[in-house]
Scaffold this motif. Sequence first.
Motif, mmCIF file in Angstrom:
data_model
loop_
_atom_site.group_PDB
_atom_site.id
_atom_site.type_symbol
_atom_site.label_atom_id
_atom_site.label_comp_id
_atom_site.label_asym_id
_atom_site.label_seq_id
_atom_site.Cartn_x
_atom_site.Cartn_y
_atom_site.Cartn_z
ATOM 1 N N THR A 104 -38.440 15.508 137.804
ATOM 2 C CA THR A 104 -39.947 15.932 138.420
ATOM 3 C C THR A 104 -40.884 16.458 137.415
ATOM 4 N N PHE A 105 -40.643 17.299 136.525
ATOM 5 C CA PHE A 105 -41.390 17.475 135.333
ATOM 6 C C PHE A 105 -42.134 16.279 134.807
ATOM 7 N N PHE A 106 -41.191 15.628 134.372
ATOM 8 C CA PHE A 106 -41.815 14.148 133.802
ATOM 9 C C PHE A 106 -42.570 13.457 134.510
ATOM 10 N N GLY A 107 -42.138 13.246 136.000
ATOM 11 C CA GLY A 107 -43.097 12.464 136.600
ATOM 12 C C GLY A 107 -44.706 13.205 137.023
ATOM 13 N N VAL A 108 -44.712 14.553 137.126
ATOM 14 C CA VAL A 108 -45.830 15.118 137.208
ATOM 15 C C VAL A 108 -46.776 14.883 135.976
ATOM 16 N N HIS A 109 -46.285 14.719 134.817
ATOM 17 C CA HIS A 109 -46.923 14.765 133.633
ATOM 18 C C HIS A 109 -47.486 13.236 133.286
ATOM 19 N N ASN A 110 -46.414 12.679 133.846
ATOM 20 C CA ASN A 110 -46.891 11.011 133.650
ATOM 21 C C ASN A 110 -47.241 10.325 134.569
ATOM 22 N N GLU A 111 -46.820 10.399 135.764
ATOM 23 C CA GLU A 111 -47.402 9.624 136.905
ATOM 24 C C GLU A 111 -48.485 10.227 137.496
ATOM 25 N N LEU A 112 -48.707 11.313 137.383
ATOM 26 C CA LEU A 112 -49.896 12.035 138.258
ATOM 27 C C LEU A 112 -51.029 12.464 137.110
ATOM 28 N N PHE A 113 -50.684 13.089 136.002
ATOM 29 C CA PHE A 113 -51.555 13.574 135.061
ATOM 30 C C PHE A 113 -52.180 12.655 134.012
ATOM 31 N N THR A 114 -51.091 12.144 133.205
ATOM 32 C CA THR A 114 -51.677 11.132 132.228
ATOM 33 C C THR A 114 -51.967 9.824 132.992
ATOM 34 N N ALA A 115 -51.524 9.351 133.924
ATOM 35 C CA ALA A 115 -51.841 8.123 134.578
ATOM 36 C C ALA A 115 -53.421 8.166 135.216
ATOM 37 N N ALA A 116 -53.690 9.616 135.656
ATOM 38 C CA ALA A 116 -55.153 9.826 136.057
ATOM 39 C C ALA A 116 -55.935 9.639 134.885
ATOM 40 N N ILE A 117 -55.872 10.298 133.765
ATOM 41 C CA ILE A 117 -56.590 10.352 132.583
ATOM 42 C C ILE A 117 -56.640 8.833 132.207
ATOM 43 N N GLN A 118 -55.566 8.057 132.260
ATOM 44 C CA GLN A 118 -55.741 6.568 131.804
ATOM 45 C C GLN A 118 -56.592 5.715 132.592
ATOM 46 N N SER A 119 -56.232 5.919 133.902
ATOM 47 C CA SER A 119 -57.045 5.051 134.846
ATOM 48 C C SER A 119 -58.384 5.419 135.365
ATOM 49 N N LEU A 120 -58.379 6.763 135.474
ATOM 50 C CA LEU A 120 -59.915 7.284 136.043
ATOM 51 C C LEU A 120 -60.614 8.062 135.096
ATOM 52 N N GLY A 121 -60.243 8.152 134.066
ATOM 53 C CA GLY A 121 -60.790 9.071 132.953
ATOM 54 C C GLY A 121 -61.920 8.274 132.266
ATOM 55 N N SER A 122 -62.728 8.919 131.571
ATOM 56 C CA SER A 122 -63.688 8.256 130.615
ATOM 57 C C SER A 122 -62.922 7.933 129.613
ATOM 58 N N ASP A 123 -63.770 6.988 128.565
ATOM 59 C CA ASP A 123 -63.303 6.786 127.369
ATOM 60 C C ASP A 123 -63.111 7.910 126.340
ATOM 61 N N ALA A 124 -63.979 8.867 126.352
ATOM 62 C CA ALA A 124 -64.059 10.059 125.806
ATOM 63 C C ALA A 124 -62.748 10.694 126.264
ATOM 64 N N GLN A 125 -62.622 10.897 127.255
ATOM 65 C CA GLN A 125 -61.335 11.810 127.910
ATOM 66 C C GLN A 125 -60.028 11.077 127.436
ATOM 67 N N ARG A 126 -60.000 9.676 127.292
ATOM 68 C CA ARG A 126 -58.992 9.132 126.849
ATOM 69 C C ARG A 126 -58.578 9.230 125.566
ATOM 70 N N GLY A 140 -49.507 18.221 131.061
ATOM 71 C CA GLY A 140 -50.364 18.193 132.147
ATOM 72 C C GLY A 140 -49.855 18.379 133.753
ATOM 73 N N SER A 141 -50.631 18.885 134.508
ATOM 74 C CA SER A 141 -50.264 19.144 135.943
ATOM 75 C C SER A 141 -51.298 18.665 136.685
ATOM 76 N N PHE A 142 -51.007 18.621 137.884
ATOM 77 C CA PHE A 142 -51.889 17.977 139.283
ATOM 78 C C PHE A 142 -51.823 18.750 140.439
ATOM 79 N N ALA A 143 -53.234 19.454 140.406
ATOM 80 C CA ALA A 143 -53.301 20.331 141.630
ATOM 81 C C ALA A 143 -54.003 19.819 142.628
ATOM 82 N N LEU A 144 -53.460 19.464 143.552
ATOM 83 C CA LEU A 144 -54.019 18.965 145.009
ATOM 84 C C LEU A 144 -53.470 19.767 146.206
ATOM 85 N N THR A 145 -52.482 20.254 146.409
ATOM 86 C CA THR A 145 -51.915 20.961 147.615
ATOM 87 C C THR A 145 -52.519 22.521 147.422
#
Length: 400
Positions: A104-126, A140-145
């Motif tokens: 779960t730790f890995f999924g939050v870091h990888n699937e939610l935070f890192t993937a968000a930077i990769q797919s939705l972030g700017s070139d500078a953020q990446r 990374g962490s993902f704060a939605l709820t």
Amino acid sequence: MSLTERSGVENVPSSVPYPDADLLFLDDLLTSRESERLHALRQLFQERVRPIAVDYWNRAEFPFELLPILAEQNLVGLGLRDGSHLLTGLVQMELTRADTSVGTFFGVHNELFTAAIQSLGSDAQRRELLPDLLALRALGSFALTEPDSGSDISRNMSTTATRDGDEWVINGRKRWIGNGTIAQYVLVWARDTADNQVKGFIVETDRAGFSASLIGNKVAARTVQNADIVLDDVRVPYDNWLPGTRTFHDTNMLLRNSRVWVAWQAVGQQFAAFDVAREYALGREQFGRPLAGFQLVQEQLSRMISNATMSLSLMVQMARLQETGRLTMDHAAMAKSSCSLRMRETVALGRSVLGGNGISTDFEMAKIFADAEAIYTYEGTYEVNALIVGRAVTGISAFE
């Protein structure tokens, strides 16, 4: 310490049929390179993660010693670099098979935070963030709820972001945020007060006004450092906004893929329960014979491995849909709801096989049994995901 040493069971056979519980011959679906990679990772997770998992779970502490071990395997962003969706899913399954919390730790870091930077972030953020995220030098962490909104968060999000010149001022509260007390970065979802749309913002956890407190007294995924987060006039640069997030709909890709990841977790949880139950049944003697020789025990083991294998079959098809770009939220919801439902039965059967020992973490099964409840609930409860499938097949929404 092995299960045998903990339970006092002796003479457990060194080899049994289907030692990896692979009744589907998954090697036939992978390239030789992928197969070698999967086998090596399975062995690593079983030798380095699983043996320490119960102790950290009992203490509700995070095993930071595992970070360099995981980093060496270049697992973060595996699917983005050189792995098929099937291999990526199987790796997620095997990590959960070793320990749900680490998975779960890995999924939050990888699937939610890192993937968000990769797919939705700017070139500078990446450029700035990805090197450390991929190497697990930064988390990374993902704060939605939020405290008062879970499944209905898209409609009732109360956290706000207000632009003030070259900054955003963020106010609100978040709850059940995985990695929230150990991450250097949190992706905070907030409603832009200018257009009332939900957007994503990178918040460094050392900023003034940001606080994260550990949620205690959990009975599942205890190693995961879930947090209550408070944002009190937290100021971040304007460029901390993820430009790929302009409405809540922009989260769909992340949530869809995250539900698939959690469905893979539900499969891994079933194989974990089967591994422990079979090992125990083979080594534990009652009435002068191994438990594995009793018809009722064999029937329970048969149901467990059948549930796990059917769930795995579904996830293989999910990976195929991902490869061809046809995966939808409906598919992801079906995978998460059905695999987690089968998982609940499987872990209950496993707990039954161990009898009274099944309620003690000394025998590992109690941890697996309890952790299943977290998987059943997060990334959309079973019920909510079932209703998404119901809407898909009837054309009628039950959410209104």
